[in-house]
Design a protein around this motif. Structure first.
Motif, PDB file in Angstrom:
ATOM      1  N   ALA A  29     -98.905  77.305 -55.632  1.00 47.31           N
ATOM      2  CA  ALA A  29     -98.322  76.584 -54.496  1.00 47.31           C
ATOM      3  C   ALA A  29     -98.388  75.074 -54.709  1.00 47.31           C
ATOM      4  O   ALA A  29     -97.423  74.353 -54.437  1.00 47.31           O
ATOM      5  CB  ALA A  29     -99.043  76.968 -53.211  1.00 47.31           C
ATOM      6  N   MET A  30     -99.500  74.592 -55.209  1.00 46.91           N
ATOM      7  CA  MET A  30     -99.644  73.155 -55.454  1.00 46.91           C
ATOM      8  C   MET A  30     -98.684  72.690 -56.547  1.00 46.91           C
ATOM      9  O   MET A  30     -98.087  71.613 -56.444  1.00 46.91           O
ATOM     10  CB  MET A  30    -101.092  72.826 -55.808  1.00 46.91           C
ATOM     11  CG  MET A  30    -102.034  73.015 -54.636  1.00 46.91           C
ATOM     12  SD  MET A  30    -103.761  72.766 -55.072  1.00 46.91           S
ATOM     13  CE  MET A  30    -103.777  70.996 -55.295  1.00 46.91           C
ATOM     14  N   LEU A  31     -98.544  73.495 -57.571  1.00 45.50           N
ATOM     15  CA  LEU A  31     -97.610  73.166 -58.643  1.00 45.50           C
ATOM     16  C   LEU A  31     -96.176  73.117 -58.112  1.00 45.50           C
ATOM     17  O   LEU A  31     -95.411  72.215 -58.454  1.00 45.50           O
ATOM     18  CB  LEU A  31     -97.741  74.189 -59.766  1.00 45.50           C
ATOM     19  CG  LEU A  31     -97.023  73.890 -61.067  1.00 45.50           C
ATOM     20  CD1 LEU A  31     -97.560  72.608 -61.678  1.00 45.50           C
ATOM     21  CD2 LEU A  31     -97.213  75.043 -62.030  1.00 45.50           C
ATOM     22  N   TRP A  32     -95.827  74.082 -57.260  1.00 41.38           N
ATOM     23  CA  TRP A  32     -94.481  74.109 -56.668  1.00 41.38           C
ATOM     24  C   TRP A  32     -94.236  72.866 -55.803  1.00 41.38           C
ATOM     25  O   TRP A  32     -93.142  72.305 -55.807  1.00 41.38           O
ATOM     26  CB  TRP A  32     -94.284  75.371 -55.832  1.00 41.38           C
ATOM     27  CG  TRP A  32     -92.955  75.406 -55.179  1.00 41.38           C
ATOM     28  CD1 TRP A  32     -92.673  75.231 -53.865  1.00 41.38           C
ATOM     29  CD2 TRP A  32     -91.689  75.596 -55.817  1.00 41.38           C
ATOM     30  NE1 TRP A  32     -91.332  75.309 -53.648  1.00 41.38           N
ATOM     31  CE2 TRP A  32     -90.701  75.534 -54.835  1.00 41.38           C
ATOM     32  CE3 TRP A  32     -91.318  75.814 -57.140  1.00 41.38           C
ATOM     33  CZ2 TRP A  32     -89.361  75.678 -55.126  1.00 41.38           C
ATOM     34  CZ3 TRP A  32     -89.975  75.958 -57.418  1.00 41.38           C
ATOM     35  CH2 TRP A  32     -89.016  75.886 -56.426  1.00 41.38           C
ATOM     36  N   LEU A  38     -89.108  67.177 -57.715  1.00 42.95           N
ATOM     37  CA  LEU A  38     -88.561  66.603 -58.946  1.00 42.95           C
ATOM     38  C   LEU A  38     -87.203  67.218 -59.273  1.00 42.95           C
ATOM     39  O   LEU A  38     -86.271  66.512 -59.679  1.00 42.95           O
ATOM     40  CB  LEU A  38     -89.531  66.803 -60.110  1.00 42.95           C
ATOM     41  CG  LEU A  38     -90.867  66.070 -59.990  1.00 42.95           C
ATOM     42  CD1 LEU A  38     -91.784  66.447 -61.143  1.00 42.95           C
ATOM     43  CD2 LEU A  38     -90.652  64.579 -59.928  1.00 42.95           C
ATOM     44  N   PHE A  39     -87.078  68.543 -59.093  1.00 44.51           N
ATOM     45  CA  PHE A  39     -85.798  69.195 -59.321  1.00 44.51           C
ATOM     46  C   PHE A  39     -84.753  68.723 -58.319  1.00 44.51           C
ATOM     47  O   PHE A  39     -83.594  68.475 -58.667  1.00 44.51           O
ATOM     48  CB  PHE A  39     -85.933  70.718 -59.243  1.00 44.51           C
ATOM     49  CG  PHE A  39     -86.553  71.336 -60.462  1.00 44.51           C
ATOM     50  CD1 PHE A  39     -86.071  71.060 -61.728  1.00 44.51           C
ATOM     51  CD2 PHE A  39     -87.627  72.190 -60.331  1.00 44.51           C
ATOM     52  CE1 PHE A  39     -86.638  71.622 -62.853  1.00 44.51           C
ATOM     53  CE2 PHE A  39     -88.201  72.775 -61.447  1.00 44.51           C
ATOM     54  CZ  PHE A  39     -87.707  72.481 -62.714  1.00 44.51           C
ATOM     55  N   LYS A  40     -85.159  68.567 -57.061  1.00 49.61           N
ATOM     56  CA  LYS A  40     -84.221  68.090 -56.034  1.00 49.61           C
ATOM     57  C   LYS A  40     -83.789  66.657 -56.321  1.00 49.61           C
ATOM     58  O   LYS A  40     -82.628  66.302 -56.127  1.00 49.61           O
ATOM     59  CB  LYS A  40     -84.842  68.195 -54.655  1.00 49.61           C
ATOM     60  CG  LYS A  40     -84.940  69.614 -54.169  1.00 49.61           C
ATOM     61  CD  LYS A  40     -85.426  69.686 -52.749  1.00 49.61           C
ATOM     62  CE  LYS A  40     -85.532  71.136 -52.340  1.00 49.61           C
ATOM     63  NZ  LYS A  40     -85.327  71.349 -50.934  1.00 49.61           N
ATOM     64  N   LEU A  45     -79.670  62.804 -57.991  1.00 51.64           N
ATOM     65  CA  LEU A  45     -79.219  61.722 -58.875  1.00 51.64           C
ATOM     66  C   LEU A  45     -77.948  62.112 -59.623  1.00 51.64           C
ATOM     67  O   LEU A  45     -77.057  61.282 -59.811  1.00 51.64           O
ATOM     68  CB  LEU A  45     -80.330  61.347 -59.857  1.00 51.64           C
ATOM     69  CG  LEU A  45     -81.517  60.593 -59.248  1.00 51.64           C
ATOM     70  CD1 LEU A  45     -82.601  60.390 -60.297  1.00 51.64           C
ATOM     71  CD2 LEU A  45     -81.075  59.277 -58.662  1.00 51.64           C
ATOM     72  N   GLN A  46     -77.846  63.355 -60.045  1.00 50.83           N
ATOM     73  CA  GLN A  46     -76.621  63.817 -60.704  1.00 50.83           C
ATOM     74  C   GLN A  46     -75.437  63.768 -59.745  1.00 50.83           C
ATOM     75  O   GLN A  46     -74.336  63.377 -60.125  1.00 50.83           O
ATOM     76  CB  GLN A  46     -76.805  65.226 -61.254  1.00 50.83           C
ATOM     77  CG  GLN A  46     -77.709  65.290 -62.453  1.00 50.83           C
ATOM     78  CD  GLN A  46     -78.007  66.703 -62.902  1.00 50.83           C
ATOM     79  OE1 GLN A  46     -77.736  67.666 -62.193  1.00 50.83           O
ATOM     80  NE2 GLN A  46     -78.593  66.842 -64.088  1.00 50.83           N
TER      81      GLN A  46
END
Length: 75
Positions: A29-32, A38-40, A45-46
């Motif tokens: 959960a912490m990693l997510w 970061l993915f969002k 940015l794209q």
């Protein structure tokens, strides 16, 4: 050391399954919570870059059309 061996550490008097599974779920959960933004951000940015490119293409097309119109009027 609190445990006599590594196996005793993993087993924890029969409670190891619960302890280690809860630790794994917490770490996941912490990693997510770190990775998902970061993915969002990358996707956002794209999208912004695509919007900027579209706007530049529109401006370029309008400028080209304006130049060809002025060229046709002078002939």
């Amino acid at each position: 050391m609190y445990f006599e061996s590594f196996e005793a550490l993993l087993n924890m008097s029969g409670h190891g399954v619960y302890v280690w599974s809860s630790l794994a779920v917490t770490l996941a959960a912490m990693l997510w919570l770190v990775i998902a933004p970061l993915f969002k951000q990358r996707a956002l940015l794209q999208e912004v870059n695509r919007d900027i490119q579209r706007q530049q293409d529109r401006e370029r097309a309008a400028k080209t059309a304006s130049l060809s119109d002025s060229h046709e009027e002078s002939n």
